[in-house]
Design an enzyme around this catalytic site. Structure first.
Site, PDB file in Angstrom:
ATOM      1  N   SER A 173       0.870  -1.179   0.000  1.00 36.61           N
ATOM      2  CA  SER A 173       0.000   0.000   0.000  1.00 36.61           C
ATOM      3  C   SER A 173       0.909   1.233   0.000  1.00 36.61           C
ATOM      4  O   SER A 173       1.865   1.319  -0.771  1.00 36.61           O
ATOM      5  CB  SER A 173      -0.910  -0.057   1.229  1.00 36.61           C
ATOM      6  OG  SER A 173      -1.703   1.095   1.341  1.00 36.61           O
ATOM      7  N   TYR A 187      -5.265   8.300  -5.701  1.00 33.39           N
ATOM      8  CA  TYR A 187      -4.228   7.356  -5.263  1.00 33.39           C
ATOM      9  C   TYR A 187      -4.568   6.762  -3.888  1.00 33.39           C
ATOM     10  O   TYR A 187      -4.545   5.543  -3.700  1.00 33.39           O
ATOM     11  CB  TYR A 187      -2.886   8.084  -5.225  1.00 33.39           C
ATOM     12  CG  TYR A 187      -1.716   7.243  -4.766  1.00 33.39           C
ATOM     13  CD1 TYR A 187      -1.274   6.167  -5.524  1.00 33.39           C
ATOM     14  CD2 TYR A 187      -1.039   7.528  -3.573  1.00 33.39           C
ATOM     15  CE1 TYR A 187      -0.195   5.397  -5.114  1.00 33.39           C
ATOM     16  CE2 TYR A 187       0.041   6.771  -3.153  1.00 33.39           C
ATOM     17  CZ  TYR A 187       0.459   5.707  -3.928  1.00 33.39           C
ATOM     18  OH  TYR A 187       1.526   4.945  -3.516  1.00 33.39           O
ATOM     19  N   LYS A 191      -5.209   2.790  -2.486  1.00 38.31           N
ATOM     20  CA  LYS A 191      -4.328   2.146  -1.500  1.00 38.31           C
ATOM     21  C   LYS A 191      -5.097   1.804  -0.209  1.00 38.31           C
ATOM     22  O   LYS A 191      -4.795   0.823   0.447  1.00 38.31           O
ATOM     23  CB  LYS A 191      -3.129   3.055  -1.193  1.00 38.31           C
ATOM     24  CG  LYS A 191      -2.166   3.207  -2.381  1.00 38.31           C
ATOM     25  CD  LYS A 191      -1.502   1.887  -2.733  1.00 38.31           C
ATOM     26  CE  LYS A 191      -0.407   2.023  -3.762  1.00 38.31           C
ATOM     27  NZ  LYS A 191       0.275   0.762  -4.081  1.00 38.31           N
TER      28      LYS A 191
HETATM   29  N1  LIG Z   1       8.065   5.324  -4.392  1.00 42.44           N
HETATM   30  C1  LIG Z   1       7.302   5.756  -3.416  1.00 42.44           C
HETATM   31  O1  LIG Z   1       7.497   6.871  -2.885  1.00 42.44           O
HETATM   32  C2  LIG Z   1       6.190   4.886  -2.883  1.00 42.44           C
HETATM   33  C3  LIG Z   1       5.631   5.220  -1.639  1.00 42.44           C
HETATM   34  C4  LIG Z   1       4.590   4.431  -1.143  1.00 42.44           C
HETATM   35  C5  LIG Z   1       4.143   3.338  -1.868  1.00 42.44           C
HETATM   36  N2  LIG Z   1       4.697   3.033  -3.057  1.00 42.44           N
HETATM   37  C6  LIG Z   1       4.168   1.879  -3.792  1.00 42.44           C
HETATM   38  O2  LIG Z   1       5.211   0.947  -3.990  1.00 42.44           O
HETATM   39  C7  LIG Z   1       5.031   0.272  -5.226  1.00 42.44           C
HETATM   40  C8  LIG Z   1       6.282   0.432  -6.077  1.00 42.44           C
HETATM   41  O3  LIG Z   1       6.499   1.806  -6.288  1.00 42.44           O
HETATM   42  P1  LIG Z   1       7.794   2.340  -7.046  1.00 42.44           P
HETATM   43  O4  LIG Z   1       7.893   3.774  -6.743  1.00 42.44           O
HETATM   44  O5  LIG Z   1       8.904   1.423  -6.794  1.00 42.44           O
HETATM   45  O6  LIG Z   1       7.268   2.202  -8.574  1.00 42.44           O
HETATM   46  P2  LIG Z   1       8.053   2.205  -9.962  1.00 42.44           P
HETATM   47  O7  LIG Z   1       9.466   2.511  -9.825  1.00 42.44           O
HETATM   48  O8  LIG Z   1       7.233   3.078 -10.864  1.00 42.44           O
HETATM   49  O9  LIG Z   1       7.849   0.695 -10.434  1.00 42.44           O
HETATM   50  C9  LIG Z   1       6.562   0.229 -10.703  1.00 42.44           C
HETATM   51  C10 LIG Z   1       6.648  -1.212 -11.163  1.00 42.44           C
HETATM   52  O10 LIG Z   1       5.336  -1.706 -11.380  1.00 42.44           O
HETATM   53  C11 LIG Z   1       5.242  -2.226 -12.719  1.00 42.44           C
HETATM   54  N3  LIG Z   1       3.872  -2.037 -13.204  1.00 42.44           N
HETATM   55  C12 LIG Z   1       3.184  -0.869 -13.291  1.00 42.44           C
HETATM   56  N4  LIG Z   1       1.981  -1.106 -13.809  1.00 42.44           N
HETATM   57  C13 LIG Z   1       1.896  -2.440 -14.045  1.00 42.44           C
HETATM   58  C14 LIG Z   1       0.894  -3.282 -14.580  1.00 42.44           C
HETATM   59  N5  LIG Z   1      -0.274  -2.802 -14.993  1.00 42.44           N
HETATM   60  N6  LIG Z   1       1.138  -4.620 -14.689  1.00 42.44           N
HETATM   61  C15 LIG Z   1       2.334  -5.122 -14.264  1.00 42.44           C
HETATM   62  N7  LIG Z   1       3.322  -4.370 -13.749  1.00 42.44           N
HETATM   63  C16 LIG Z   1       3.097  -3.043 -13.652  1.00 42.44           C
HETATM   64  C17 LIG Z   1       6.285  -1.423 -13.497  1.00 42.44           C
HETATM   65  O11 LIG Z   1       6.744  -2.065 -14.673  1.00 42.44           O
HETATM   66  P3  LIG Z   1       6.046  -1.823 -16.122  1.00 42.44           P
HETATM   67  O12 LIG Z   1       5.721  -0.373 -16.230  1.00 42.44           O
HETATM   68  O13 LIG Z   1       7.054  -2.304 -17.117  1.00 42.44           O
HETATM   69  O14 LIG Z   1       4.822  -2.677 -16.134  1.00 42.44           O
HETATM   70  C18 LIG Z   1       7.406  -1.379 -12.467  1.00 42.44           C
HETATM   71  O15 LIG Z   1       8.080  -2.603 -12.452  1.00 42.44           O
HETATM   72  C19 LIG Z   1       3.779   0.868  -5.850  1.00 42.44           C
HETATM   73  O16 LIG Z   1       2.676   0.065  -5.529  1.00 42.44           O
HETATM   74  C20 LIG Z   1       3.652   2.221  -5.180  1.00 42.44           C
HETATM   75  O17 LIG Z   1       2.337   2.704  -5.145  1.00 42.44           O
HETATM   76  C21 LIG Z   1       5.709   3.776  -3.579  1.00 42.44           C
END
Ligand SMILES: NC(=O)c1ccc[n+]([C@@H]2O[C@H](COP(=O)([O-])OP(=O)(O)OC[C@H]3O[C@@H](n4cnc5c(N)ncnc54)[C@H](OP(=O)(O)O)[C@@H]3O)[C@@H](O)[C@H]2O)c1
Length: 332
Positions: A173, A187, A191
């Site tokens: 989340s 968003y 979540k």
């Molecule tokens: N970074 C933050 O600050 C943060 C904070 C809180 C929570 N989160 C959560 O943590 C998770 C990872 O975040 P991140 O920042 O590491 O994201 P990221 O760098 O954008 O990576 C997202 C990943 O999800 C894949 N993805 C996206 N849409 C998809 C789909 N429809 N089917 C299959 N794969 C899909 C992307 O690959 P493709 O595009 O090639 O499919 C990529 O591998 C997310 O759920 C995000 O909401 C992140």
């Protein structure tokens, strides 16, 4: 007399501490396990895959873009433990699309790598904009990727975990899934939905020795975060900046540790601890110590949260006044 009371109190806490460890779910090892990470080609997901590989697991990375998957696979492969059976597989799939195809994919990867021990639902995306500036399609897209994507993969993998009578399911989340903030109407809702799913699912799967972990990462330095920054409203940026920016390696380690220990909630940092305590509600507990912490600290943390809220409201008001002043200047 005071010493006796103190001694009884300390003994009571020590007994609870020991009992707590006995009642808590058994920590699993990832050596020889098979971990499927959705969103494993980037950011937190990629770091989770690397960390699982370091701990001896075979890893399957699932995302859409094949080229990024291959790059991630090469990176994960550099971190394999000293375990000759370990393999890193990648599959290109969209977690929002055809459920039958996802079920088939899960079957295929299990044939190659053995039964899945842990599913980590990390694929996700974020966007922030004021409610009226958020296109209707964005509300649907957020739900599709962040919520339904996790539902579909969990639905595809759970029968295998139930057959094995063991396993872990992680739902990633966000802190924005614990509290609503300016700019996160689409968003946050997607979540928050994961919480309802996680709490219900945990109650269903516990008899099968399966533990659900709901992770609430803070702002983390990833490609996804960098993308979101480009269009973030000023208010959202100022409010979330106060929590600091974490490195994905640190976040991934913490989530993996909590998953292995079978903790229901995974949070990181002091803000994370405070938020998870305040929002514990009716969520399952993973140990008696955790329950005690929540019961004793909830009131205090709620009191502190009022100051945070006042600060957030003040930030929004200030930004609003600045925008008004600018538009008055332009029109005069
Ligand atoms: N970074 C933050 O600050 C943060 C904070 C809180 C929570 N989160 C959560 O943590 C998770 C990872 O975040 P991140 O920042 O590491 O994201 P990221 O760098 O954008 O990576 C997202 C990943 O999800 C894949 N993805 C996206 N849409 C998809 C789909 N429809 N089917 C299959 N794969 C899909 C992307 O690959 P493709 O595009 O090639 O499919 C990529 O591998 C997310 O759920 C995000 O909401 C992140």
């Amino acid at each position: 007399m005071l010493w006796v009371v103190l001694a009884v109190f300390v003994t009571f806490i020590l007994i609870l501490f020991v009992l707590s460890e006995l009642i808590a779910p058994k920590k699993i090892s990832l050596n020889g396990a098979h971990v499927l990470v959705t969103g494993g080609s980037s950011g937190i997901g990629k770091c989770l895959a690397i960390e699982a590989a370091r701990r001896g697991a075979s890893v399957t990375l699932l995302a859409r873009n094949q080229a990024r998957l291959e790059e991630a696979r090469a990176e994960v492969q550099k971190h394999l433990a000293d375990n000759k059976q370990q393999k890193v597989l990648c599959v290109s799939a969209d977690v929002t699309k055809d459920f039958n195809a996802l079920e088939k994919t899960v079957k295929q990867v299990e044939e190659e790598q053995g039964p899945i021990t842990a599913l980590i639902n990390c694929a996700g995306t974020s966007m922030s904009a004021k409610f009226l500036d958020t296109p209707v399609e964005e509300f649907k897209r957020m739900m599709d990727i962040n919520y339904l994507g996790s539902v579909l993969l969990t639905r595809a993998v759970l029968p295998s975990l139930m057959r094995q009578k063991q396993g872990r399911i992680v739902l990633v989340s966000s802190m924005a899934g614990q509290l609503g903030l300016f700019g996160y109407t689409a968003y946050s809702a997607s979540k928050f939905a994961l919480r309802g799913m996680a709490e219900s699912l945990q109650m269903e799967v516990r008899p099968f020795n399966i533990q659900v972990t709901l992770a609430f990462p803070p702002d983390t330095d990833t490609p996804g975060f960098a993308e979101e920054q480009k269009s973030k409203p000023k208010e959202t940026r100022l409010i979330s900046e106060s929590g600091g920016l974490f490195q994905p390696e640190v976040v991934a380690k913490s989530i993996l540790d909590d998953m292995m220990r079978g903790r229901f909630v995974s949070s990181i940092g002091l803000d994370g601890f405070m938020l998870s305590t305040i929002t514990a509600g009716f969520s399952p507990i993973s140990s008696i110590m955790e329950a005690l912490q929540q019961v004793s600290l909830m009131g205090l943390f709620r009191f502190i949260s009022l100051f945070y809220l006042a600060h957030f409201d003040h930030t929004v008001k200030k930004c609003h006044q600045e925008t008004e002043a600018e538009s008055n200047k332009k029109s005069s």
